[in-house]
Design an enzyme around this catalytic site. Structure first.
Site, PDB file in Angstrom:
ATOM      1  N   GLU A 122      12.917 -37.114 -38.696  1.00 56.68           N
ATOM      2  CA  GLU A 122      12.602 -38.375 -39.394  1.00 56.68           C
ATOM      3  C   GLU A 122      11.136 -38.777 -39.267  1.00 56.68           C
ATOM      4  O   GLU A 122      10.803 -39.761 -38.600  1.00 56.68           O
ATOM      5  CB  GLU A 122      13.553 -39.483 -38.909  1.00 56.68           C
ATOM      6  CG  GLU A 122      15.003 -39.143 -39.254  1.00 56.68           C
ATOM      7  CD  GLU A 122      16.030 -40.233 -38.920  1.00 56.68           C
ATOM      8  OE1 GLU A 122      15.653 -41.238 -38.299  1.00 56.68           O
ATOM      9  OE2 GLU A 122      17.200 -40.049 -39.299  1.00 56.68           O
TER      10      GLU A 122
ATOM     11  N   GLU B  98      21.879 -34.394 -40.255  1.00 54.20           N
ATOM     12  CA  GLU B  98      22.287 -35.520 -39.405  1.00 54.20           C
ATOM     13  C   GLU B  98      23.087 -36.547 -40.183  1.00 54.20           C
ATOM     14  O   GLU B  98      22.708 -36.933 -41.286  1.00 54.20           O
ATOM     15  CB  GLU B  98      21.061 -36.194 -38.776  1.00 54.20           C
ATOM     16  CG  GLU B  98      21.441 -37.081 -37.604  1.00 54.20           C
ATOM     17  CD  GLU B  98      20.256 -37.837 -37.026  1.00 54.20           C
ATOM     18  OE1 GLU B  98      19.255 -37.196 -36.642  1.00 54.20           O
ATOM     19  OE2 GLU B  98      20.339 -39.082 -36.978  1.00 54.20           O
TER      20      GLU B  98
END
Ligand SMILES: *[C@@H]1O[C@H](CO)[C@@H](O)[C@H](O)[C@H]1NC(C)=O
Ligand SMILES: *[C@@H]1O[C@H](CO)[C@@H](O)[C@H](O)[C@H]1NC(C)=O
Ligand SMILES: *[C@@H]1O[C@H](CO)[C@@H](O)[C@H](O)[C@H]1NC(C)=O
Ligand SMILES: *[C@@H]1O[C@H](CO)[C@@H](O)[C@H](O)[C@H]1NC(C)=O
Length: 514
Positions: free
Chosen positions: A245, A349
């Protein structure tokens, strides 16, 4: 003519009326009613008991069904034609993440219960997961923030790189026990959350920070050092992502381990450091997945990377995608696949309960959460994603531990004091994919021929069977007609709010007629 020869209903989780139907050789769910209105029962495992799921290969010309359901009745019809010869992407697999939090919880169990946990996820009588994601160093799902080679500062040569107690005591033992029971190769993807803080512009584990340019090469080497250390422990890393991220170190509201990347900087780092370092190393076959963030960020990152450093595009094998931006339609993934053919799309994820508006982090026995998993996995796979990795394999009933208090839900919750764990509906939802769509399966064309519809996905497995997943989200029963050839079809009744996997052995049917 296709016969309904062997009907096995398992993976059953029901609310109100408990109707568990299992195959003769399987151990049924030890169901626990939580006594919370609207929630599903859960299945309890301990040192001496745990439910199992066995896949029974259908005989030629027959099929087998597996159902997970909630409850009720009414009739509607949906009809589909399957085209096994019209094929799309090849499935890589399904799995979950070995975070420190997962390892800490798993280690609370006795040896036998630990084995039941490993068998449940990875074994031949479990979900047969074949993908794992592991954080490189700490993430928020750790008991404290840490990295490798924290000291001495400014150690560009990484002279003091060493794994931590978390690797030796939690992550590696769990991974090795999984590898020992797995039915196919487990492919492991590794991601860094934050590098050592001395590599970062703010000198801190979290907050607005980028990589200092003088440590671009050190950060690439950091990944190779990790692969080396895991190799020494006999654990092979299959793929790296280019940092978890990257947007978290750019936006102001993330308070856990991160490293911010502007797209152009990420392009330069991949083109000049990570890419060449991996390709010139002994680990030159390691795949590199870029972005590793929400689906709405993929275009921004890829375009920015390619514009700044066209060579970065040659080094990446695929794109890693997270779940939390799924309010943007999944069709964006098909559009990305069309524009970047040859790059693999992998979901790395996903979890339920992480959003600020999620009142409950853990919602024990939530059917809705299993339903959302199923819907989004179907969406992803119907839009060219090749594999799907869940987040923490297990957590405690608060959704932790997490040093940044970012608690979330997980398919398995562990009760260390009672030496037991519970499998939530999300666990069984994952199983409908991982158990029946083995690596090498190819998604095939499903043509809708009715007004009514149930969400679906069909694949052709390497052994030549057709696996169809039907997700009936309606609160009514549905009759589903699956035409396998011009003359052969199956009629199925799918229960309301249910997930059904059908495995069809089409041998001896005249598939040439299509
Ligand atoms: C485990 O669960 C089974 C089934 O509920 C029960 O019969 C058994 O006593 C439990 N074992 C332990 C050690 O608690
Ligand atoms: C090397 O790292 C360890 C922790 O892994 C630390 O205790 C030690 O002080 C470091 N050595 C130096 C020279 O900084
Ligand atoms: C890749 O690495 C292996 C050793 O792991 C080596 O034998 C091989 O020559 C390398 N290939 C390339 C293209 O560098
Ligand atoms: C399936 O149902 C349709 C009606 O919806 C019927 O015409 C057909 O004969 C049924 N086929 C089988 C194999 O039962």
């Amino acid at each position: 003519m296709l016969r309904h020869k062997n009907v096995r209903l398992l993976l059953v989780v029901a609310v109100l009326q408990l109707s568990f139907l299992f195959g003769k050789c399987d151990l049924p769910c030890n169901a626990r009613d939580l006594g919370i209105p609207g929630r599903s029962t859960v299945c309890v495992c301990n040192a001496t008991y745990c439910d199992t799921v066995t896949r029974n290969a259908p005989e030629p010309g027959t099929y087998v069904t597996y159902t997970t359901t909630r409850v009720t009745k009414n009739l509607n019809e949906a009809s589909y034609r399957l085209f096994p010869s019209i094929q799309f992407q090849t499935i890589e697999g399904f799995g979950g993440s070995v975070t420190d939090a997962a390892g800490v919880n798993w280690r609370k169990l006795s040896f036998n219960t630990q084995n039941h946990f490993i068998d449940s996820y990875f074994g031949p009588k479990g979900l047969e997961y074949n993908l794992i994601r592991v954080p490189i160093g700490g993430a928020d799902f750790s008991t404290h923030p840490y990295t490798y080679n924290e000291y001495p500062w400014n150690d560009a040569a990484l002279s003091n790189f060493s794994l931590t107690i978390e690797d030796y005591f939690y992550k590696l033992p769990l991974i090795k026990r999984a590898l020992a029971v797995a039915t196919s190769e487990i492919k492991i993807t590794a991601s860094t959350w934050s590098p050592p803080v001395w590599m970062k512009t703010n000198g801190a584990i979290t907050g607005f920070a980028q990589l200092k340019p003088e440590y671009y090469q050190s950060f690439a080497d950091y990944h190779i050092r990790f692969i080396e250390e895991y190799e020494k422990a006999n654990v092979k890393i299959w793929a790296l992502t280019t940092t978890n991220e990257p947007v978290n170190g750019i936006v102001p509201f993330v308070d856990f381990n991160s490293l911010g990347w502007w797209p152009w900087d990420l392009g330069h780092w991949v083109a000049n450091n990570l890419g060449p370092t991996v390709r010139n190393s002994r680990y030159n076959k390691t795949l590199i997945f870029a972005v590793d963030d929400q689906r709405y960020l993929i275009d921004v990152y890829l375009q920015g990377m390619i514009r700044a450093a066209p060579k970065s595009f040659e080094y990446i094998d695929g794109i890693a995608i997270h779940y939390y931006g799924n309010f943007i339609p999944a069709s964006i993934l098909t559009s990305i696949q069309e524009r970047y053919p040859g790059k693999i799309l992998l979901s790395t994820e996903a979890c339920e309960g992480p959003m600020p508006w999620d009142v409950m982090r853990v919602k024990i026995g939530s059917w809705e959460r299993a339903e959302r998993y199923t819907r989004h996995i179907l969406d992803d796979l119907n839009n060219f994603v090749v594999g799907w990795i869940d987040w923490n394999l297990c957590l405690d009933d608060e959704g932790g531990p997490n040093w940044a208090h970012n608690y979330v839900d997980a398919p398995i919750l562990v009760y260390g004091d009672k030496d037991e764990f519970i499998k939530q509906p999300m666990f069984y939802a994952m199983g409908h994919f991982s158990k029946f769509m083995p690596r090498g399966s190819k998604r095939i064309r499903v043509l809708r021929r009715s007004l009514r519809h149930v969400d679906n996905l069909a694949v052709l497995t390497p052994e030549g069977n057709i696996v169809v997943l039907l997700h009936n989200r309606h609160d009514r029963e549905m009759n589903v007609r699956l035409s396998v050839t011009l003359t052969d079809h199956i009629n199925l009744t799918v229960e309301p709010e249910s997930i059904t996997t059908v495995e069809i052995n089409p041998q001896s049917l005249n598939l040439n007629t299509q």
